[in-house]
Design an enzyme around this catalytic site. Sequence first.
Site, PDB file in Angstrom:
ATOM      1  N   GLU A  12       0.838  -1.208   0.000  1.00  0.00           N
ATOM      2  CA  GLU A  12       0.000   0.000   0.000  1.00  0.00           C
ATOM      3  C   GLU A  12       0.868   1.251   0.000  1.00  0.00           C
ATOM      4  O   GLU A  12       1.858   1.334   0.753  1.00  0.00           O
ATOM      5  CB  GLU A  12      -0.882  -0.026   1.250  1.00  0.00           C
ATOM      6  CG  GLU A  12      -2.302   0.369   1.004  1.00  0.00           C
ATOM      7  CD  GLU A  12      -3.038  -0.606   0.080  1.00  0.00           C
ATOM      8  OE1 GLU A  12      -3.096  -0.317  -1.134  1.00  0.00           O
ATOM      9  OE2 GLU A  12      -3.545  -1.612   0.573  1.00  0.00           O
ATOM     10  N   THR A  70       2.810   2.098  -2.190  1.00  0.00           N
ATOM     11  CA  THR A  70       4.108   1.780  -2.792  1.00  0.00           C
ATOM     12  C   THR A  70       4.120   2.136  -4.273  1.00  0.00           C
ATOM     13  O   THR A  70       5.183   2.358  -4.841  1.00  0.00           O
ATOM     14  CB  THR A  70       4.388   0.266  -2.678  1.00  0.00           C
ATOM     15  OG1 THR A  70       3.231  -0.431  -3.127  1.00  0.00           O
ATOM     16  CG2 THR A  70       4.700  -0.137  -1.246  1.00  0.00           C
ATOM     17  N   GLY A 114     -16.728   5.088  -3.187  1.00  0.00           N
ATOM     18  CA  GLY A 114     -16.023   5.713  -2.070  1.00  0.00           C
ATOM     19  C   GLY A 114     -15.647   4.735  -0.969  1.00  0.00           C
ATOM     20  O   GLY A 114     -15.475   5.131   0.179  1.00  0.00           O
ATOM     21  N   ALA A 115     -15.535   3.447  -1.299  1.00  0.00           N
ATOM     22  CA  ALA A 115     -15.246   2.436  -0.278  1.00  0.00           C
ATOM     23  C   ALA A 115     -13.787   1.988  -0.327  1.00  0.00           C
ATOM     24  O   ALA A 115     -13.410   1.026   0.327  1.00  0.00           O
ATOM     25  CB  ALA A 115     -16.171   1.239  -0.460  1.00  0.00           C
ATOM     26  N   LEU A 136     -12.388   0.701  -2.890  1.00  0.00           N
ATOM     27  CA  LEU A 136     -12.330  -0.518  -3.706  1.00  0.00           C
ATOM     28  C   LEU A 136     -12.179  -0.182  -5.189  1.00  0.00           C
ATOM     29  O   LEU A 136     -12.449  -0.999  -6.046  1.00  0.00           O
ATOM     30  CB  LEU A 136     -13.590  -1.365  -3.455  1.00  0.00           C
ATOM     31  CG  LEU A 136     -13.778  -1.792  -1.986  1.00  0.00           C
ATOM     32  CD1 LEU A 136     -15.115  -2.492  -1.785  1.00  0.00           C
ATOM     33  CD2 LEU A 136     -12.636  -2.697  -1.527  1.00  0.00           C
ATOM     34  N   SER A 179     -13.686   2.213  -7.230  1.00  0.00           N
ATOM     35  CA  SER A 179     -14.821   2.472  -8.110  1.00  0.00           C
ATOM     36  C   SER A 179     -14.404   3.433  -9.230  1.00  0.00           C
ATOM     37  O   SER A 179     -14.878   3.309 -10.359  1.00  0.00           O
ATOM     38  CB  SER A 179     -16.004   3.040  -7.321  1.00  0.00           C
ATOM     39  OG  SER A 179     -15.612   4.175  -6.598  1.00  0.00           O
ATOM     40  N   ASP A 182      -4.538   0.843  -9.152  1.00  0.00           N
ATOM     41  CA  ASP A 182      -5.946   0.481  -9.350  1.00  0.00           C
ATOM     42  C   ASP A 182      -6.248   0.165 -10.813  1.00  0.00           C
ATOM     43  O   ASP A 182      -6.958  -0.794 -11.130  1.00  0.00           O
ATOM     44  CB  ASP A 182      -6.865   1.621  -8.884  1.00  0.00           C
ATOM     45  CG  ASP A 182      -6.521   2.091  -7.482  1.00  0.00           C
ATOM     46  OD1 ASP A 182      -5.903   1.310  -6.743  1.00  0.00           O
ATOM     47  OD2 ASP A 182      -6.857   3.238  -7.141  1.00  0.00           O
ATOM     48  N   TYR A 222      -3.998  12.373   0.681  1.00  0.00           N
ATOM     49  CA  TYR A 222      -3.269  11.432  -0.163  1.00  0.00           C
ATOM     50  C   TYR A 222      -2.100  12.158  -0.835  1.00  0.00           C
ATOM     51  O   TYR A 222      -0.957  11.696  -0.818  1.00  0.00           O
ATOM     52  CB  TYR A 222      -4.223  10.825  -1.196  1.00  0.00           C
ATOM     53  CG  TYR A 222      -3.579   9.816  -2.114  1.00  0.00           C
ATOM     54  CD1 TYR A 222      -3.675   8.449  -1.853  1.00  0.00           C
ATOM     55  CD2 TYR A 222      -2.873  10.219  -3.253  1.00  0.00           C
ATOM     56  CE1 TYR A 222      -3.092   7.510  -2.694  1.00  0.00           C
ATOM     57  CE2 TYR A 222      -2.288   9.296  -4.094  1.00  0.00           C
ATOM     58  CZ  TYR A 222      -2.401   7.949  -3.817  1.00  0.00           C
ATOM     59  OH  TYR A 222      -1.815   7.035  -4.657  1.00  0.00           O
TER      60      TYR A 222
END
Length: 387
Positions: free
Chosen positions: A33, A35, A121-122, A124, A126, A176, A228
């Site tokens: 994560e 990275t 917004g989870a 995952l 989207s 992603d 972020y």
Amino acid sequence: MDTTGATERYLQMTGRSPEGVWSAPGRVNLIGEHTDYNGGLALPIALPQRTVVAAGRRDDGMLRVTSAGFRRVVKLALDDVGPGTPTGWTSYVAGVPWALRQAGYDVGGMDLAITSQVPLGAGLSSSAALECAVGAALADLYGLGLLDDDAGRTTLAAACVRAENEIAGASTGGLDQAASLRCRAGHALLLDCRDGSATPVPFDLTEQGLTLLVTDTRAPHSLVDGQYAARRRVCEEAAVILGVPTLREISLPDLDGALSRLPDDEHRRRVRHVVTETARVEEVVAALELDDWVRVGKAFVLSHASLRDDFEVTSAELDLAVDTALAHGALGARMTGGGFGGSTIALVPAERADDLASEIERAFADARMRAPVSFPVTASGPAARDA
Ligand code: GLA
């Protein structure tokens, strides 16, 4: 893949059937994560949950976009798309043809109707699922051949990243989009963000009697709110101070020496996370080869602690979901994705997965947190044409 919703919405918008239907998955990152933008390693799987796009070409250079549950149709000229235009969720759509054109591909207008099973917004992905589904539709309809092999998919992923960075304004790395376009069913993807290579790693939990349980904490999560970008900036500053192109150049044996050259505790902790996290990806890949799931679980736990204490991107909800999972029989658990809210994953014996979901729900109720949603996932296939 159920394409009915998107097809019907397309028909409502245009009065015609779509030329085709494409879909792309969300992802969970097993480990690795923060990275990706440091040239490091990550290990995502594609989710069974997908974003579906029914699409057809237009010859007037316009984009018309709608989605199920969204009554309006957004219409804009491709020539008007640029940094800051449009805003909101349609920027993730319009950004993709813009980026493909910037890369020299000849793409024109489109009608697009979208539905999605990827929770918004989870954490995952989207947004990436949306970009990659649109990208897949464009690539096919305009004959770009970018879905045919991994090299083409890598090019398409780069366009989707550019759309997200420059049009949607989120300074994310490439994890992603690579997951959504390059993963394989039944496999995790070992992604090397220094050289762009991606190696499938067999990942079949059913065979092992294990379940990967995702818990969407439903705590607000956003990658465009500055946190972020702030983490990314500190990592990039550290690389400059250390005189390396990215933090990937710092190996575990070099870590202490590197830390001693950094000016403050914030830089030291961020760098320690990034360097140890890439080492943990290697550890998990080695453990997977030996089917040593206890070792995999341990690496998950260390990763979460590092994201909580050194990188400081977890939240009370993420920590509670992880602690509850570990207290109720999970081999390992960690936050997944960017953090600051979002989701966790837990590696749990299959027969205990339902109980664990209930325990997490109870712990959240006791803590007066919004009810989380837990569901098992399997490593699924990448973006593709469905109809
Ligand atoms: C988000 C970003 C990715 C990656 C992860 C953290 O999902 O979109 O590029 O940086 O956070 O690993």
